[in-house]
Scaffold this motif. Sequence first.
Motif, PDB file in Angstrom:
ATOM      1  N   UNK A  37       1.537  41.772  62.218  1.00 32.71           N
ATOM      2  CA  UNK A  37       2.517  40.757  61.834  1.00 32.71           C
ATOM      3  C   UNK A  37       3.462  41.382  60.817  1.00 32.71           C
ATOM      4  N   UNK A  38       4.743  41.304  61.099  1.00 32.76           N
ATOM      5  CA  UNK A  38       5.783  41.860  60.232  1.00 32.76           C
ATOM      6  C   UNK A  38       6.454  40.721  59.479  1.00 32.76           C
ATOM      7  N   UNK A  39       6.508  40.825  58.149  1.00 32.12           N
ATOM      8  CA  UNK A  39       7.095  39.775  57.328  1.00 32.12           C
ATOM      9  C   UNK A  39       8.373  40.299  56.700  1.00 32.12           C
ATOM     10  N   UNK A  40       9.502  39.716  57.091  1.00 35.67           N
ATOM     11  CA  UNK A  40      10.811  40.139  56.598  1.00 35.67           C
ATOM     12  C   UNK A  40      11.673  40.642  57.733  1.00 35.67           C
ATOM     13  N   UNK A  41      12.672  39.872  58.156  1.00 39.19           N
ATOM     14  CA  UNK A  41      13.484  40.256  59.324  1.00 39.19           C
ATOM     15  C   UNK A  41      14.725  41.080  59.015  1.00 39.19           C
ATOM     16  N   UNK A  42      14.915  41.485  57.748  1.00 40.90           N
ATOM     17  CA  UNK A  42      16.151  42.164  57.360  1.00 40.90           C
ATOM     18  C   UNK A  42      16.187  43.631  57.723  1.00 40.90           C
ATOM     19  N   UNK A  43      17.008  44.382  56.978  1.00 44.56           N
ATOM     20  CA  UNK A  43      17.215  45.803  57.258  1.00 44.56           C
ATOM     21  C   UNK A  43      15.900  46.574  57.340  1.00 44.56           C
TER      22      UNK A  43
ATOM     23  N   UNK B 120       3.237  41.882  67.044  1.00 48.65           N
ATOM     24  CA  UNK B 120       3.013  40.593  67.699  1.00 48.65           C
ATOM     25  C   UNK B 120       3.968  39.510  67.221  1.00 48.65           C
ATOM     26  N   UNK B 121       4.216  39.452  65.895  1.00 50.46           N
ATOM     27  CA  UNK B 121       4.962  38.320  65.352  1.00 50.46           C
ATOM     28  C   UNK B 121       5.804  38.773  64.164  1.00 50.46           C
ATOM     29  N   UNK B 122       6.985  38.178  64.047  1.00 48.43           N
ATOM     30  CA  UNK B 122       7.894  38.419  62.929  1.00 48.43           C
ATOM     31  C   UNK B 122       8.017  37.139  62.129  1.00 48.43           C
ATOM     32  N   UNK B 123       7.841  37.231  60.811  1.00 51.86           N
ATOM     33  CA  UNK B 123       7.943  36.061  59.945  1.00 51.86           C
ATOM     34  C   UNK B 123       9.119  36.222  58.989  1.00 51.86           C
ATOM     35  N   UNK B 124       9.841  35.134  58.755  1.00 50.52           N
ATOM     36  CA  UNK B 124      10.959  35.126  57.823  1.00 50.52           C
ATOM     37  C   UNK B 124      11.096  33.752  57.198  1.00 50.52           C
ATOM     38  N   UNK B 125      12.144  33.545  56.416  1.00 51.36           N
ATOM     39  CA  UNK B 125      12.347  32.248  55.756  1.00 51.36           C
ATOM     40  C   UNK B 125      13.147  31.292  56.615  1.00 51.36           C
ATOM     41  N   UNK B 126      14.107  31.822  57.369  1.00 51.33           N
ATOM     42  CA  UNK B 126      14.984  31.005  58.194  1.00 51.33           C
ATOM     43  C   UNK B 126      14.544  31.116  59.654  1.00 51.33           C
ATOM     44  N   UNK B 127      14.144  29.986  60.254  1.00 53.65           N
ATOM     45  CA  UNK B 127      13.566  30.009  61.603  1.00 53.65           C
ATOM     46  C   UNK B 127      14.547  30.566  62.629  1.00 53.65           C
ATOM     47  N   UNK B 128      15.815  30.130  62.570  1.00 51.81           N
ATOM     48  CA  UNK B 128      16.788  30.562  63.574  1.00 51.81           C
ATOM     49  C   UNK B 128      17.092  32.048  63.438  1.00 51.81           C
ATOM     50  N   UNK B 129      17.332  32.490  62.203  1.00 54.95           N
ATOM     51  CA  UNK B 129      17.626  33.911  61.981  1.00 54.95           C
ATOM     52  C   UNK B 129      16.437  34.785  62.364  1.00 54.95           C
TER      53      UNK B 129
END
Length: 399
Positions: A8-14, A39-48
């Motif tokens: 699980x990767x947390x943080x969708x930025x650079x 498997x999964x990417x987690x971030x603060x903004x669901x759409x982004x």
Amino acid sequence: MPATLRVALIGPGFMGRMHAHAWRTAPRFFDLPVTPELVVLAGRDAERTAAAAASYGVPESTDDWRTVIDRSDIDVIDICSPGDTHAEIALTALAAGKHVLCEKPLANSVADAERMVAAAEQASSAGAVSMCGFSYRRTPALALARRLVEDGRIGRIRHVRAQYLQDWLSDPEAPFTWRLDRERAGSGTLGDIGAHSIDTAQWLTGEDIVRVSAALRTFVPTRPVRGESVGLGGRAREDAPHERVTVDDAAAFTASFASGALGVFEATRMATGHRNSNRIEINGDRGSIAFDFREMNELEFYDAADPAGEQGFRRIQVNEPEQPYAGAWWPAGHGLGYEHLFTHQVVDFVRAIGGGETVAPTFADAARVQRVLAAVEESAANDSAAVDVAPASIEGAPA
């Protein structure tokens, strides 16, 4: 050990984008004891976050990192979110028995870093592996430099000088981002890129920095609110309101190493004309090494034992199969790039999980860097007075 290591990767930025690339690439070029699967990417903004997951090739996304830690099918938590989130996420993940890869700097304070060290030490007894992502360690040329230092090729170390220069904030109208907010970033240039130089210097020399004298500067006190995100910064509207910058734009300090070697460090995000100039040179009584990331496939080496009249820095091309990491990639003479460092990081992390390698840098190694950062800030706040780097204050966190 299962055949697949689910991540699980947390943080969708650079940085999340770079880590996603690395997780996908590592098993395709290196023999690993277990195959990682993002498997999964987690971030603060669901759409982004959903858009980023689709772009990065991650099948699932969520706007709640806690849900991925609760999942029994997740083995690894990879933290690429801003610094103010590192401690909470890592502590929660370690308590759940997950392996943890955390981007640098480890935390926003020494206290949080040492809590993370203690948790990592406790979790390791149950088999959980923790590592901090100082990616420049995985540059083949720097890995070769470390080998030369360990083999005694430059002798007793006298000088270390390191520069990390960027210019993406040199324009005073460059917009405000989370990296300019102390509450989120912990510090500015010092922790963002200066931490890399500190870690590289301590790792290459095998010595701790024990005393510093420092100055910090904030050249642009306010910046316009960002309207569009591009790269590390972005663009602001002409009529955008301004926010106050609460971190440093530049850091400079001298350092004493445990052996008495002298260090000189500079880090800035306002060195006009320098996109990403990361350089380190180490001088010993038998030779020297010098590395500049702008020529990342090369290492300069000076051997004082060469005959008189033949002495001089020689350039070593670090892309031969006998050299660190290079043999897994392209034919000799074909260079690597920035992205490969993160692939090497994943390789070393997965091999440590598989029991084939010792993990490094550990959270304790990263906490050493955190204590140097704190000493630099204390010195700068006290008119550059010399400050001793504090030892570890908890059991299980080596000084």
